[in-house]
Structure formats: C-alpha cells, structure tokens
Write a protein that holds these residues in place. Structure first.
Motif, mmCIF file in Angstrom:
data_model
loop_
_atom_site.group_PDB
_atom_site.id
_atom_site.type_symbol
_atom_site.label_atom_id
_atom_site.label_comp_id
_atom_site.label_asym_id
_atom_site.label_seq_id
_atom_site.Cartn_x
_atom_site.Cartn_y
_atom_site.Cartn_z
ATOM 1 N N SER A 72 0.943 -1.232 -0.329
ATOM 2 C CA SER A 72 -0.104 0.026 0.269
ATOM 3 C C SER A 72 1.148 1.055 -0.233
ATOM 4 C CB SER A 72 -0.838 -0.060 1.076
ATOM 5 O OG SER A 72 -1.949 -1.102 1.797
ATOM 6 N N PRO A 74 -0.228 4.949 0.811
ATOM 7 C CA PRO A 74 -1.849 5.670 0.941
ATOM 8 C C PRO A 74 -0.772 7.398 1.416
ATOM 9 C CG PRO A 74 -1.140 4.070 3.237
ATOM 10 C CD PRO A 74 -0.033 4.080 2.364
ATOM 11 N N HIS A 98 -4.509 4.956 -4.789
ATOM 12 C CA HIS A 98 -6.001 5.116 -4.441
ATOM 13 C C HIS A 98 -5.911 6.765 -4.152
ATOM 14 C CE1 HIS A 98 -8.024 1.389 -4.360
ATOM 15 N NE2 HIS A 98 -6.903 0.757 -3.586
#
Length: 381
Positions: A72, A74, A98
């Motif tokens: 991930s 982020p 994302h």
C-alpha cells in the motif's frame, strides 16, 4: 496457446488446459501473460513506511515462493520508503494507489515495478497522463483494478447494482484511458466478494480484451472459507484457461495466500512448485496415524521448492496404486512397518517409528537430484 503439458497431460489429454491467448507484459523481471507461468502474488499488511517490518514480511513471502508482492502507498512517507524497500528485496513490487495521483508518480520514480490504480478515481485525464508518463519513464507496468464494492456512481445508476456488465464496462473505460496515451503495459482485474459475480465478470472481460488478467475473489474471508471461495471461483476460471496472475485474498498471514495459490495451481497442473502430498483421509484400516504424519511432513518439507509428488496412504487398498504415480510413496504400516516406493517402484520396508525420517530423506534426495539436473550437473533422467 496451451499450458506447458506435464508428463501426465501428455498421456492424458483431458488434463490439458488451453490458456487464453493474451499479450505479454512485465512486472519487473516477471513476465505476465502470453506463455509465461501464472504468477502468484500477495500483499503486505505492514505499514509501508515501517521499512524494517515491510522488508521482513516481503522476505517471508519470497521464502514461500511469491512471484510478485503488492504494498500500500497511501501517503508520501510510504512512497518515499519504497526506494529503500525495493533495494532490499528481490521480488518485484506493485504499489497500490488510490485517489492521489502523486503517489503513483512517486512510486514509479522510487522503484515500483507496477502501479495498481483505478484511472477513474485519480482525478481526470491530465493526472492519468502524468501517472502514465512516470510509469513509461521508469519501465513500470500498470494494473487496472476494478472492484465490485467501489464501482463508479454512474455505472451503479445505469445498472442498478454491481453486475458483470458494469464491472467490465468500468474496466474497459479505464483501459481506453491508457490506450489513448499509447500505453499498453497493463493488466486488468475485476474482483468481487461474490463468487458468481467474479466468475461472470472475468468470463466477459476475457472475451473483450487481449490484456493479461489478474484473478482474485476479493475479501474472500478467513483461511478456511476464503480458501474454499477462492478455489471455487478462481479454479473455475483457471480451468477455463483464464488468468495470468492470481492473489488469494485471505484474512490471515499473507504467506498463507501464497501457499494456497500454489496449491490451487498444482491441483490443475499449472504450476509445480514444492511437494504435492497425496494422502488419504484415514479410516479404521489405517496402519499409522495418517493425519498427524501428513501434518508433520507438511512442516518438515515446507522448505522444498522442487516439484515432487508424495503419496501417504494408510492401508494397502489404494496405497500401491497411488504410489505408482508419485515420486515417493509410503503405504501400509499395519504390522508396524510399511512399504516405501520410489518412482512407482517398491524399494523396501520401513518401520513406522522411523517412517517420517525416511520419507523426508527420500524427498530431499529427489529434490537434490532435480536441482543437479536443473543446474546441469547431471543429465536429466
């Protein structure tokens, strides 16, 4: 194109799986699609900016055979940490991005081999163009990741609910964004937690694109039910020749995802890493404790990466027949000993109290032989 046939597929053509033709891309040094082996991947659950913990987990995944690992990304701290992580591991890393396109640009610049993005949620074509430019400049591929739980609002309004048509429309729309930039180094996934929805979406997508496909039943659950759901859904697709990379999503340690993934592929003859144990469920005829013996052997043979088949059968009803088709076998044991088999042939008796050690020794001997053949030290049998 066909999967490379195993010896059993050569004599039993009904075992052959015809792989779906698709173009080939690269995730670092791993080829994906075309005639490349189906890659097995997992995802870290550490905080990515904790470099020490993340590297340690990735190395454990490497030890059990992971081809690709996703992390991930982020926040800026995580994308900055990627450079140090990449330098300390061998497996190519996919950066999970994302919403913020800058994380994708940073991840590509800092050594990610692939970016997992949803082009529709990073802010329009100009930002997609920046991410693509960074990916292209760094030799980085992209995975378009569509999820049944996060479809675009207009598609949900159009179709009324997540459905195969909505997921495929989303995937192809995102693919066109990359195609319009002249970027074709991408693979696609259309995952859902519902097995039926997942399988139907992948079948439709497989007909609509020549891009490699990454398979998964997302949020499948804990180790037992998640393994069952993933095996039903992904097994259905793999048997149909669909799928170029896989991730078994389990609420357990990520190493288990890799083990289950390889076991799934071994069951279909698509990958052959490690020891494939064929064992009976045990019954009143068993001459030794089959269940405990298999558990012990799974643990003691977990370090073997060479493809070796091993049959452990508790009585002589099916034991000799199963041993005829495995590299190493043990059967019987009712009189305090059982019969050992190598390459389908009896090699002598082994007492029950030393059977595990003898079986481990036989498997390790076979593994050493295969390594020597692979390294060209001896001629193949």
């Amino acid at each position: 194109m066909s999967a490379q046939p195993t010896s059993l597929q050569a004599v039993r053509p009904w075992r052959t799986i015809e792989r779906r033709p698709c173009r080939k891309i690269r995730v670092g040094n791993v080829e994906v699609g075309g005639d490349a082996p189906i890659a097995v991947q997992s995802m870290t659950n550490t905080l990515t900016h904790d470099v020490e913990a993340t590297v340690a987990q990735i190395r454990r995944l490497e030890d059990v055979g992971a081809d690709i690992v996703r992390v991930s990304v982020p926040d800026p701290e995580s994308s900055a940490a990627l450079r140090s992580i990449v330098d300390q591991v061998a497996v190519p890393l996919v950066a999970d991005i994302h919403f913020h396109y800058k994380r994708g640009v940073e991840a590509a610049d800092n050594g990610a081999a692939c970016l997992r993005i949803n082009p529709g949620n990073i802010g329009g074509r100009d930002r997609v163009r920046e991410v693509v430019a960074a990916a292209r400049a760094n030799g980085c591929s992209i995975r378009i990741g569509v999820n049944g739980g996060s479809l675009e609002r207009d598609l949900l309004e159009k179709y009324g609910e997540p459905c195969p048509e909505a997921m495929v429309e989303s995937a192809l729309m995102h693919a066109r964004m990359l195609d319009d930039e002249g970027f074709h180094e991408y693979k696609i996934s259309v995952k859902a937690s519902d097995v039926f929805l997942t399988v139907a979406a992948y079948h439709q997508l497989a007909e609509a694109t020549d891009a490699p496909l990454h398979l998964g039943v997302t949020e499948a659950g804990g180790q037992r039910i998640g393994t069952v759901k993933s095996s039903i859904g992904m097994g259905n697709l793999l048997w149909a020749g669909i799928g170029d990379t896989i991730r078994v999503s389990l609420s357990t340690e990520p190493e288990e995802e890799i083990r289950v993934g390889f076991d799934m592929l071994k069951s279909l003859g698509l990958r052959t890493r490690g020891v494939n144990i064929i064992s009976c469920p045990s019954c009143a005829r068993q001459g030794f404790d089959v269940i405990r013996t298999v558990q012990t052997l799974e643990e003691r043979l977990s370090h073997i990466s060479e493809p070796i088949s091993l049959s452990i059968i508790g009585c002589v009803v099916n034991g000799p027949g199963e041993a005829m088709f495995t590299d190493v076998g043990f059967t019987g044991g009712s009189a305090g000993y059982g019969m050992m088999y190598h390459a389908g042939k009896k090699t002598g008796k082994t007492d029950n109290d030393v059977m595990v050690d003898d079986i481990v020794a036989a498997v390790e001997e076979r593994a050493a032989l295969l390594r020597a053949e692979r390294d060209g030290l001896i001629a193949a049998e």
